[in-house]
Design an enzyme around this catalytic site. Structure first.
Site, PDB file in Angstrom:
ATOM      1  CE1 TYR A 104      39.410  51.955  39.842  1.00  0.00           C
ATOM      2  CE2 TYR A 104      41.232  51.877  41.381  1.00  0.00           C
ATOM      3  CZ  TYR A 104      40.169  51.258  40.771  1.00  0.00           C
ATOM      4  OH  TYR A 104      39.844  49.972  41.076  1.00  0.00           O
TER       5      TYR A 104
ATOM      6  CG  ASN B  57      41.383  42.683  43.157  1.00  0.00           C
ATOM      7  OD1 ASN B  57      41.891  43.647  43.695  1.00  0.00           O
ATOM      8  ND2 ASN B  57      40.109  42.631  42.845  1.00  0.00           N
TER       9      ASN B  57
ATOM     10  CG  HIS C 198      40.940  47.947  47.515  1.00  0.00           C
ATOM     11  ND1 HIS C 198      41.581  46.755  47.345  1.00  0.00           N
ATOM     12  CD2 HIS C 198      39.943  47.956  46.598  1.00  0.00           C
ATOM     13  CE1 HIS C 198      41.001  46.065  46.369  1.00  0.00           C
ATOM     14  NE2 HIS C 198      40.001  46.774  45.896  1.00  0.00           N
TER      15      HIS C 198
HETATM   16 FE1  HDE Z   1      38.872  49.339  42.409  1.00  0.00          FE
HETATM   17  N1  HDE Z   1      38.665  51.111  43.386  1.00  0.00           N
HETATM   18  N2  HDE Z   1      37.128  49.697  41.433  1.00  0.00           N
HETATM   19  N3  HDE Z   1      38.978  47.507  41.500  1.00  0.00           N
HETATM   20  N4  HDE Z   1      40.585  48.956  43.352  1.00  0.00           N
HETATM   21  C1  HDE Z   1      39.535  51.609  44.264  1.00  0.00           C
HETATM   22  O1  HDE Z   1      40.294  53.812  44.244  1.00  0.00           O
HETATM   23  C2  HDE Z   1      36.458  50.871  41.411  1.00  0.00           C
HETATM   24  C3  HDE Z   1      38.128  47.033  40.559  1.00  0.00           C
HETATM   25  C4  HDE Z   1      41.405  47.895  43.182  1.00  0.00           C
HETATM   26  O2  HDE Z   1      45.892  50.197  47.048  1.00  0.00           O
HETATM   27  C5  HDE Z   1      39.208  53.025  44.664  1.00  0.00           C
HETATM   28  O3  HDE Z   1      42.084  54.860  45.118  1.00  0.00           O
HETATM   29  C6  HDE Z   1      35.360  50.809  40.485  1.00  0.00           C
HETATM   30  C7  HDE Z   1      38.681  45.887  39.903  1.00  0.00           C
HETATM   31  C8  HDE Z   1      42.544  47.994  44.055  1.00  0.00           C
HETATM   32  O4  HDE Z   1      45.224  52.243  46.684  1.00  0.00           O
HETATM   33  C9  HDE Z   1      37.954  53.342  43.856  1.00  0.00           C
HETATM   34  C10 HDE Z   1      35.402  49.547  39.958  1.00  0.00           C
HETATM   35  C11 HDE Z   1      39.897  45.700  40.488  1.00  0.00           C
HETATM   36  C12 HDE Z   1      42.361  49.184  44.750  1.00  0.00           C
HETATM   37  C13 HDE Z   1      37.749  52.069  43.082  1.00  0.00           C
HETATM   38  C14 HDE Z   1      36.508  48.863  40.547  1.00  0.00           C
HETATM   39  C15 HDE Z   1      40.067  46.706  41.479  1.00  0.00           C
HETATM   40  C16 HDE Z   1      41.132  49.769  44.284  1.00  0.00           C
HETATM   41  C17 HDE Z   1      39.116  53.295  46.124  1.00  0.00           C
HETATM   42  C18 HDE Z   1      34.447  48.945  38.941  1.00  0.00           C
HETATM   43  C19 HDE Z   1      40.920  44.586  40.202  1.00  0.00           C
HETATM   44  C20 HDE Z   1      43.253  49.735  45.848  1.00  0.00           C
HETATM   45  C21 HDE Z   1      40.341  54.089  46.486  1.00  0.00           C
HETATM   46  C22 HDE Z   1      34.433  49.669  37.695  1.00  0.00           C
HETATM   47  C23 HDE Z   1      41.387  44.592  38.820  1.00  0.00           C
HETATM   48  C24 HDE Z   1      44.359  50.567  45.300  1.00  0.00           C
HETATM   49  C25 HDE Z   1      41.028  54.308  45.242  1.00  0.00           C
HETATM   50  C26 HDE Z   1      45.224  51.045  46.429  1.00  0.00           C
HETATM   51  C27 HDE Z   1      40.638  50.992  44.737  1.00  0.00           C
HETATM   52  C28 HDE Z   1      36.764  51.963  42.186  1.00  0.00           C
HETATM   53  C29 HDE Z   1      36.813  47.518  40.260  1.00  0.00           C
HETATM   54  C30 HDE Z   1      41.244  46.762  42.296  1.00  0.00           C
HETATM   55  C31 HDE Z   1      36.734  53.764  44.654  1.00  0.00           C
HETATM   56  C32 HDE Z   1      34.363  51.916  40.191  1.00  0.00           C
HETATM   57  C33 HDE Z   1      38.049  45.094  38.759  1.00  0.00           C
HETATM   58  C34 HDE Z   1      43.687  47.002  44.192  1.00  0.00           C
HETATM   59  O5  HDE Z   1      38.171  54.395  42.961  1.00  0.00           O
END
Ligand code: HDE
Length: 725
Positions: free
Chosen positions: A377, A163, A90
């Site tokens: 996060y 999402n 993202h």
């Molecule tokens: Fe994320 N995800 N994600 N994700 N995600 C990040 O956090 C992660 C997941 C989502 O505009 C990171 O700040 C893991 C689902 C959005 O700043 C990170 C897992 C969903 C955004 C991270 C998931 C999301 C992130 C990267 C599996 C939808 C952007 C930078 C357990 C429900 C937020 C940050 C923004 C961002 C990890 C799965 C949505 C790396 C480990 C499911 C919208 O921490």
């Protein structure tokens, strides 16, 4: 005593006054800031006035630079450290401020202030993003879009980090690094950027069948939205709502855009990436600047605790959605985005979303993906923002005061007072003190757990084909065709035939005819058999046979909410209308048409052979929005050509106008021409399709508005394919 009605009115008036005061203060602050900048002297970060910021300190005019030059060092050192690590996923995002208002209290389900107080206007900051690409990548990549909302509530900050698709690729957080490593550019050559169409991604997906549901959504038009403002949002996981009695209900969160859900075609997406890779960012910014504030309604699917096991799938499995046919979405409020950030880095880049930011009245479930996110996060913010004090950055600060015994750390911005930083204490009178649940403290839902400690996947998560098939069945013909095209494109970029074949076999489990269509495009046969086991996302000691997805079930024929064919088609607000003109265009045609379009909220863009101004047949000058050489058809939603022989003759001379119209036709857009405007159409392929329902010649403006509001004329698709542009 005041009657309840008067009291509500009074509270509303007070809130309005407070809001207006806040706004006035903001304007005053901005004025002060601008005045300060105007009247200010340049200084170093220590306040020293500077007399030269253009030359370093040298030994003689042409001599070497001196180590002594502290001014040079301060400026360059700060510059060298301007970048922070981009988000691992993202990275590419755009944000905006706004507010959330509740239509009706749902205190029966939740005690959260944001869900019970209809007088509140809760500030929000939203960040939309793509997932796979780097910070500078194109907005139009075929990808999931992030839809993260920070609610600054009176009880603390709540982040709904979702999402634009209602399901995710994987069921357990443990698989996230594998998924992301597979989709990111391949590690040996860092190719391709912001694209899933490559071997490593399909190698992973074809062995991780739980990914298929999210994957087929990514093959659909949902992955190439027309605008952030025309996307749905989903919390994905099942959460809990907790009411005042401590009772829990399961809940799924939905955002429904007021403008409906609309997309571009893949051909447009590819071209927009070249013509304006900031297309979505610009669209969001421009709409807010124009006062056309994007709006989404918040909807809930609520499931009583007692019904947890009544579904064909597991509510804790994030690769499953609850069909809206089965549990309707209850609309409870509206979010409006009405303010662009003042500084991209300070706000959009530094905003830190954490699914663990929650408020009383909302709680987590045991969804193993959500549980992992609760760790990830916070961890990621530490490496990205570099300090456990990231909550002190203005965009991340809650609107309520915070008090605790956490101290120090990199970039501590506060100066904590007093002698104590521990609890319990008597030296500070026991402060900060604890609150009871009845006083608004957060307490976790007391869920009974009696289980073995075990590293495995629940068998109730093993159905990987039924919901992708439900999604595909629910779509209109044109949407299904786009999915077949997308699979063909993506798999066509894979160099390994065995990966293509494995994918074809798996797609056939969803829908055989879809797999056949893709196979034709690839020039590969759908294999009759495939080596077992197909699902390899399991442990080495697991009983492999238990974890193979069973054949698809049909527990619901169709869920209409899944198709963009059933979205709203009632508005042309902010649609970009390209008006093709040159000197001498008919003012009366132009005015009749554009007055109506503007009235309906559309944006009129004058496109001419050159920049500057253009004269109509009444001799008036009109500002040109884009010279044809600087713009492309894919950036607009519809095309209008007014009459005026002189104007049309000039347009015919520049062949790019012909290409412009042909492309608009190919992308199934509405096209209208009046009087001599038809002569220009006769130079294009449109000439052969004048009976098309979205080609309007000498028709009234109302009819044009109607076809634009349909977004595209998908009935044209077969004819459009014959257009060789
Ligand atoms: Fe994320 N995800 N994600 N994700 N995600 C990040 O956090 C992660 C997941 C989502 O505009 C990171 O700040 C893991 C689902 C959005 O700043 C990170 C897992 C969903 C955004 C991270 C998931 C999301 C992130 C990267 C599996 C939808 C952007 C930078 C357990 C429900 C937020 C940050 C923004 C961002 C990890 C799965 C949505 C790396 C480990 C499911 C919208 O921490």
């Amino acid at each position: 005593m005041l009657a309840v009605k008067d009291l509500t009115l009074k509270t509303k008036t007070m809130a309005k006054r407070k809001e207006s005061k806040k706004r006035t203060k903001k304007v005053e602050d901005l004025k002060k800031f601008e005045k300060n900048i105007k009247d200010s002297d340049m200084t170093t970060n220590q306040g020293l006035k500077v007399n030269d910021t253009n030359n370093s300190l040298k030994a003689g005019e042409r001599g070497s630079t001196l180590l002594e030059d502290f001014l040079l060092r301060e400026k360059i050192t700060h510059f060298d450290h301007e970048r922070i690590p981009e988000r691992i996923v993202h990275a590419r995002g755009s944000g905006a401020h706004g507010y959330f208002e509740l239509y009706e209290s749902i205190e029966e389900f939740s005690k959260a202030g944001i869900f019970t107080d209809t007088n509140r206007k809760t500030p929000v900051f939203v960040r939309f993003s793509t997932v796979a690409g780097s910070k500078g990548s194109t907005d139009l990549a075929r990808d999931v879009r992030g839809f993260a909302v920070k609610f600054y509530t009176d009880e603390g900050t709540w982040d709904l980090v979702g999402n634009n698709m209602p399901i995710f690729f994987i069921q357990d957080a443990m698989k996230f690094p594998d998924l992301i490593h597979a989709v990111k550019p391949e590690p040996n050559n860092e190719i391709p950027q912001a694209a899933s169409a490559h071997d490593t991604f399909y190698d992973f997906v074809s062995r991780t069948t739980e990914a298929l549901h999210n994957h087929i959504w990514v093959m659909s038009d949902r992955a190439i939205p027309r605008s952030f403002r025309m996307m749905e949002g989903f919390g994905i996981h099942t959460f809990r709502l907790i009411n005042n009695k401590g009772e829990s209900h399961f809940v799924k969160f939905h955002w429904k855009p007021k403008l409906g859900v609309h997309s571009v075609t893949w051909d447009e997406a590819v071209k927009i990436s070249g013509a304006d890779s900031d297309f979505h960012r610009r669209d969001l910014w421009d709409a807010i600047e124009a006062g056309q504030f994007p709006e989404w309604e918040l909807g809930l699917q609520i499931v009583p605790e007692a019904d947890e096991h009544k579904f064909e799938f597991d509510l804790l499995d994030p690769t499953k959605l609850i069909p809206e046919e089965t549990v309707p979405v209850k609309i409870i409020g509206k979010m409006t985005l009405n303010r662009n950030p003042e500084n991209f880095f300070a706000e959009t880049e530094q905003v830190a979303f954490l699914p663990g930011h929650i408020v009383p009245g909302i709680d987590f479930t045991n969804d193993p993906l959500l549980q992992g996110r609760l760790f990830s996060y916070r961890d990621t913010q530490l490496s990205r923002l570099g300090s456990p004090n990231f909550h002190q950055i203005p965009i991340n600060r809650p609107v309520v005061e915070t008090h605790n015994n956490q101290r120090d750390g990199h970039m501590q911005m506060e100066i904590p007072k007093g002698q104590t930083a521990y609890f319990p204490n008597s030296l500070s009178g026991g402060c900060p003190h604890l609150s009871k649940m009845s006083e608004g403290a957060f307490t976790s839902y007391e869920e009974r757990i009696d289980a073995k400690k075990i590293r495995t996947r629940s068998e109730s998560f093993s159905d990987h084909y039924s919901q992708p098939a439900l999604f595909y069945r629910s779509l209109a013909d044109w949407e299904q065709q786009h999915i077949a095209d997308a699979y063909t494109f993506e798999l066509g970029k894979c160099n390994h035939k065995d990966i293509q074949e494995r994918m074809l076999w798996i797609i056939a489990q969803i829908d055989e005819s879809l797999s056949e269509k893709v196979a034709d495009g690839l020039g590969v046969k759908v294999p009759k058999k495939i080596e077992k086991p197909v699902n390899q996302a399991i442990g080495a000691d697991a009983d492999v046979s238990k974890f193979q997805p069973p054949k698809k079930k049909v527990y619901l024929e169709k869920d209409p909410a899944l198709s963009q064919d059933n979205t709203k088609f009632d508005s042309i607000v902010t649609r970009q209308i390209a008006v093709l003109v040159s000197d001498g265009f008919s003012m009366s045609d132009f005015k009749k048409m554009t007055d109506k379009l503007k009235n309906e909220g559309a944006m009129i863009k004058i496109i001419a052979p050159h920049g500057g101004t253009i004269k109509c047949d009444k001799g008036m000058e009109h500002k040109v929005d884009a010279a044809i050489a600087t713009t492309e058809s894919v950036l607009y939603d519809a095309v209008y050509i007014p009459g005026g022989k002189k104007s049309v003759d000039k347009l015919r001379e520049k062949k790019k106008f012909i290409k412009f119209i042909n492309e608009a036709f190919k992308h199934c857009k509405a096209i209208a021409a009046d009087n001599e405007g038809e002569i220009l159409l006769d130079e294009t392929y449109v000439k052969e399709y004048k009976d098309d329902e979205a080609v309007l010649i000498n028709k009234d403006s109302k009819a044009f508005v109607k076809v634009i509001s349909k977004h595209r004329n998908w009935n044209r698709m077969q004819n459009a394919e014959k257009i060789p542009v």
